[in-house]
Design a protein around this motif. Structure first.
Motif, PDB file in Angstrom:
ATOM      1  N   TYR A  12       3.205 -24.239 -28.439  1.00  0.00           N
ATOM      2  CA  TYR A  12       2.222 -23.609 -27.556  1.00  0.00           C
ATOM      3  C   TYR A  12       2.889 -23.165 -26.263  1.00  0.00           C
ATOM      4  N   VAL A  42      -9.769 -16.349 -23.222  1.00  0.00           N
ATOM      5  CA  VAL A  42      -9.029 -16.722 -24.417  1.00  0.00           C
ATOM      6  C   VAL A  42     -10.006 -16.662 -25.579  1.00  0.00           C
ATOM      7  N   ASP A  43      -9.672 -15.860 -26.575  1.00  0.00           N
ATOM      8  CA  ASP A  43     -10.559 -15.649 -27.726  1.00  0.00           C
ATOM      9  C   ASP A  43     -11.978 -15.306 -27.283  1.00  0.00           C
ATOM     10  N   GLU A  47     -11.694 -18.555 -19.640  1.00  0.00           N
ATOM     11  CA  GLU A  47     -10.815 -19.737 -19.574  1.00  0.00           C
ATOM     12  C   GLU A  47     -10.774 -20.246 -18.143  1.00  0.00           C
ATOM     13  N   ILE A  54      -2.028 -22.394 -25.252  1.00  0.00           N
ATOM     14  CA  ILE A  54      -2.276 -21.211 -26.065  1.00  0.00           C
ATOM     15  C   ILE A  54      -1.354 -21.283 -27.277  1.00  0.00           C
ATOM     16  N   ARG A  55      -1.960 -21.191 -28.460  1.00  0.00           N
ATOM     17  CA  ARG A  55      -1.214 -21.315 -29.705  1.00  0.00           C
ATOM     18  C   ARG A  55      -1.221 -19.989 -30.474  1.00  0.00           C
ATOM     19  N   GLN A  58      -4.049 -16.871 -31.184  1.00  0.00           N
ATOM     20  CA  GLN A  58      -5.021 -16.678 -30.113  1.00  0.00           C
ATOM     21  C   GLN A  58      -4.771 -15.356 -29.394  1.00  0.00           C
ATOM     22  N   VAL A  60      -5.383 -13.494 -25.642  1.00  0.00           N
ATOM     23  CA  VAL A  60      -5.666 -13.706 -24.223  1.00  0.00           C
ATOM     24  C   VAL A  60      -5.928 -12.346 -23.585  1.00  0.00           C
ATOM     25  N   GLU A  68      -1.641 -10.699 -27.627  1.00  0.00           N
ATOM     26  CA  GLU A  68      -1.783 -11.322 -28.933  1.00  0.00           C
ATOM     27  C   GLU A  68      -0.608 -12.271 -29.123  1.00  0.00           C
TER      28      GLU A  68
END
Length: 72
Positions: A12, A42-43, A47, A54-55, A58, A60, A68
């Motif tokens: 992440y 985020v998504d 946020e 953030i993985r 996801q 942003v 992306e």
């Protein structure tokens, strides 16, 4: 809307660091301010955590910039 693809090097990245790494701000502290000002989603959800993890997979949004996040 500008679209940026970011490739993770680990599991992440913290959202404030992501904003710095893609060039939307000059430092992680400035990234925290963008989050605090309510400018980061985020998504599609606002946020509020300045160091949210953030993985891969996801998306942003910061202003009109879409980031992306892809797996490394």
């Amino acid at each position: 809307m500008p679209n940026i693809e970011f490739t993770l090097e680990g599991e992440y990245v913290e959202v404030n660091q992501l904003l710095k790494l893609v060039g939307l701000c000059d430092s992680g502290g400035a990234g925290k301010m963008l989050v605090a000002d309510g400018l980061v989603k985020v998504d599609r959800q606002l946020e509020t955590r300045k160091t949210a993890k953030i993985r891969a997979g996801q998306v942003v949004l910061c202003g009109d910039v879409r980031i992306e996040v892809k797996a490394g």
